[in-house]
Scaffold this motif. Sequence first.
Motif, mmCIF file in Angstrom:
data_model
loop_
_atom_site.group_PDB
_atom_site.id
_atom_site.type_symbol
_atom_site.label_atom_id
_atom_site.label_comp_id
_atom_site.label_asym_id
_atom_site.label_seq_id
_atom_site.Cartn_x
_atom_site.Cartn_y
_atom_site.Cartn_z
ATOM 1 N N LEU A 99 0.812 -1.209 0.000
ATOM 2 C CA LEU A 99 0.000 0.000 0.000
ATOM 3 C C LEU A 99 0.848 1.264 0.000
ATOM 4 N N ASP A 100 1.848 1.318 0.880
ATOM 5 C CA ASP A 100 2.632 2.542 1.042
ATOM 6 C C ASP A 100 3.436 2.884 -0.205
ATOM 7 N N SER A 101 4.216 1.931 -0.696
ATOM 8 C CA SER A 101 5.093 2.242 -1.831
ATOM 9 C C SER A 101 4.297 2.546 -3.097
ATOM 10 N N THR A 102 3.132 1.917 -3.245
ATOM 11 C CA THR A 102 2.288 2.205 -4.407
ATOM 12 C C THR A 102 1.759 3.629 -4.329
ATOM 13 N N THR A 103 1.415 4.066 -3.132
ATOM 14 C CA THR A 103 0.982 5.451 -2.948
ATOM 15 C C THR A 103 2.106 6.415 -3.297
ATOM 16 N N VAL A 104 3.330 6.060 -2.931
ATOM 17 C CA VAL A 104 4.482 6.913 -3.234
ATOM 18 C C VAL A 104 4.678 7.054 -4.741
ATOM 19 N N VAL A 105 4.467 5.989 -5.497
ATOM 20 C CA VAL A 105 4.558 6.078 -6.962
ATOM 21 C C VAL A 105 3.595 7.143 -7.472
ATOM 22 N N ALA A 106 2.358 7.090 -6.991
ATOM 23 C CA ALA A 106 1.350 8.057 -7.420
ATOM 24 C C ALA A 106 1.729 9.481 -7.020
ATOM 25 N N MET A 107 2.300 9.636 -5.836
ATOM 26 C CA MET A 107 2.693 10.957 -5.363
ATOM 27 C C MET A 107 3.858 11.510 -6.187
ATOM 28 N N ALA A 108 4.821 10.661 -6.519
ATOM 29 C CA ALA A 108 5.938 11.105 -7.350
ATOM 30 C C ALA A 108 5.455 11.515 -8.736
ATOM 31 N N GLN A 109 4.555 10.731 -9.298
ATOM 32 C CA GLN A 109 4.011 11.072 -10.613
ATOM 33 C C GLN A 109 3.232 12.382 -10.552
ATOM 34 N N ALA A 110 2.510 12.602 -9.465
ATOM 35 C CA ALA A 110 1.745 13.841 -9.313
ATOM 36 C C ALA A 110 2.658 15.063 -9.219
ATOM 37 N N GLN A 111 3.893 14.832 -8.784
ATOM 38 C CA GLN A 111 4.882 15.914 -8.702
ATOM 39 C C GLN A 111 5.644 16.106 -10.013
ATOM 40 N N GLY A 112 5.261 15.355 -11.024
ATOM 41 C CA GLY A 112 5.853 15.543 -12.334
ATOM 42 C C GLY A 112 7.042 14.668 -12.654
ATOM 43 N N TYR A 113 7.322 13.672 -11.816
ATOM 44 C CA TYR A 113 8.460 12.796 -12.056
ATOM 45 C C TYR A 113 8.103 11.650 -12.992
ATOM 46 N N GLU A 114 9.055 11.267 -13.809
ATOM 47 C CA GLU A 114 8.977 10.024 -14.569
ATOM 48 C C GLU A 114 9.530 8.944 -13.648
ATOM 49 N N VAL A 115 8.700 7.966 -13.321
ATOM 50 C CA VAL A 115 9.052 7.003 -12.284
ATOM 51 C C VAL A 115 9.771 5.782 -12.847
ATOM 52 N N TYR A 116 10.907 5.482 -12.228
ATOM 53 C CA TYR A 116 11.638 4.255 -12.473
ATOM 54 C C TYR A 116 11.507 3.414 -11.204
ATOM 55 N N ALA A 117 10.657 2.407 -11.278
ATOM 56 C CA ALA A 117 10.316 1.607 -10.102
ATOM 57 C C ALA A 117 11.369 0.525 -9.864
ATOM 58 N N LEU A 118 11.729 0.368 -8.597
ATOM 59 C CA LEU A 118 12.763 -0.599 -8.228
ATOM 60 C C LEU A 118 12.250 -1.527 -7.134
ATOM 61 N N SER A 119 12.219 -2.812 -7.442
ATOM 62 C CA SER A 119 11.786 -3.830 -6.483
ATOM 63 C C SER A 119 12.924 -4.810 -6.235
ATOM 64 N N PHE A 120 12.782 -5.584 -5.155
ATOM 65 C CA PHE A 120 13.836 -6.518 -4.782
ATOM 66 C C PHE A 120 13.264 -7.907 -4.511
ATOM 67 N N ASP A 121 13.862 -8.865 -5.181
ATOM 68 C CA ASP A 121 13.584 -10.273 -4.903
ATOM 69 C C ASP A 121 14.694 -10.711 -3.955
ATOM 70 N N TYR A 122 14.449 -10.523 -2.645
ATOM 71 C CA TYR A 122 15.537 -10.667 -1.675
ATOM 72 C C TYR A 122 15.434 -11.924 -0.816
ATOM 73 N N GLY A 123 14.583 -12.844 -1.240
ATOM 74 C CA GLY A 123 14.403 -14.060 -0.458
ATOM 75 C C GLY A 123 13.302 -13.928 0.564
ATOM 76 N N GLN A 124 12.391 -12.989 0.314
ATOM 77 C CA GLN A 124 11.287 -12.777 1.240
ATOM 78 C C GLN A 124 10.367 -13.996 1.314
ATOM 79 N N ARG A 125 9.577 -14.028 2.365
ATOM 80 C CA ARG A 125 8.757 -15.197 2.683
ATOM 81 C C ARG A 125 7.830 -15.615 1.542
ATOM 82 N N HIS A 126 7.311 -14.665 0.805
ATOM 83 C CA HIS A 126 6.407 -15.001 -0.303
ATOM 84 C C HIS A 126 6.683 -14.095 -1.496
ATOM 85 N N ARG A 127 6.246 -14.528 -2.671
ATOM 86 C CA ARG A 127 6.457 -13.765 -3.900
ATOM 87 C C ARG A 127 5.241 -12.963 -4.307
ATOM 88 N N ALA A 128 4.174 -13.058 -3.526
ATOM 89 C CA ALA A 128 2.941 -12.352 -3.884
ATOM 90 C C ALA A 128 3.158 -10.845 -3.982
#
Length: 224
Positions: A14-43
Amino acid sequence: MTQKRAVVLVSGGLDSTTVVAMAQAQGYEVYALSFDYGQRHRAELHAAERTAKAMKVAMHKVVQLDLRTIGGSALTDNDIDVPEQESEGIPVTYVPARNTVFLSIALGWAEVLGSLDIFIGVNAVDYSGYPDCRPEFIAAYEAMANLATKAGVEGRQLRIHTPLIDLSKADIVKRGTELGVDYRLTVSCYQATESGAACGKCDSCRLRRAGFEAAGLPDATIYS
């Protein structure tokens, strides 16, 4: 004029998705970065892919790390149970040095992209006791980033943006809803099923549910 670029850390929640929207609203072209770090689930990674596509980010990069090799967290060690009751102090869902590592890779990518802006969805109100979500950590990291990079040495100020830092979960939900975020695409649960259904019991689920309730908005989260 070339649109300014920002690297935004995206977990699929929820939080990081909101941040994407906020950055876009500020006029930024968003380059999203995620991590497959061995977390408990891939969902959550599947959710990050969905949200990045739905929000039409410029690029979505998934970097592979293996934080299971050091463990120390319920999110990277299956022998440590995810707590379903509130606890005091730093919870076992804290992943040692995670934001330090993630921001370091975001910083490197930002330099490659020619970006001076990194967005991260840390929160000091509903932050669950994580030490790397505090304003002091962000300020120290930003200072370090400007000492450690070519951009900083050349006098171009790098900034770590934390637009959620002082917001309650209800405020975050309201702001995201105003910006058109589809929270049905997100996954916040620490122990979600492969299909993304939330447990409704972990700390993250409790905060998310309380946020929607306090905001007076319907919670479309699917619970198992």
